[in-house]
Scaffold this motif. Sequence first.
Motif: not given
Length: 154
Positions: A97-120
Motif C-alpha cells: 500500500v503506497r501513499s501517492i501525492n495526487s500531483s504525481l498522478i496524471e489524468e488517463k492518457p488520451n490514447i486513441g483506440g486503446l480499449r483498456g484505457a476506459k479502466f484507467i
Amino acid sequence: MSSEIKIVTFTLGKEKFGLDIMNVDAVIEYEDTTKLPNTSDYFEGIINYRDEEVLPIINLRKKFKLPDFENKSHAKVIVVKIGDKKVGIMVDDVKNVRSINSSLIEEKPNIGGLRGAKFISGIARLDEGMLIILDIDKLISEEDKIEINEMVNS
C-alpha cells in the motif's frame, strides 16, 4: 493543493497497477473456484468467502486479454467492494500500500483506440516507473454487475 491517496499496488506480468484502498476489503490467497456455466470467460468462478458469502472471482489476466496464469496457486485475490457486493480480482501479486501525492498522478492518457484505457483513472509517474491506477467502477462493467448479481443471488 495536492493531497495523498493510498493505493494498493499489484502486478500483472511486468506491469504495475493500483487500486484506491477505499475500494479494497482484503487481500487473500487464491483458492480453487467453482466454475459457473454461461458466465463470461474471465469469471474464474466463485468461492465461499469467510464462510459468509459467495465471492465471484474475476481473472484480471483474462479480462485484459493477457496469457492466463501458468500456476494459479501463486496468484493473489484483491477483494473489492462494488456497491453492496464484493468481488475478487485475481492478480499475479500484491506488492504494498503506497501513499501517492495526487500531483504525481496524471489524468488517463488520451490514447486513441486503446480499449483498456476506459479502466484507467490515472497514471502515477514514480521513481521506479509508471503505475497504472485502475477505476474499479469502470473495470467492473454494468454487464459484469448483472452477472455478479446472478452468481451471488442464485
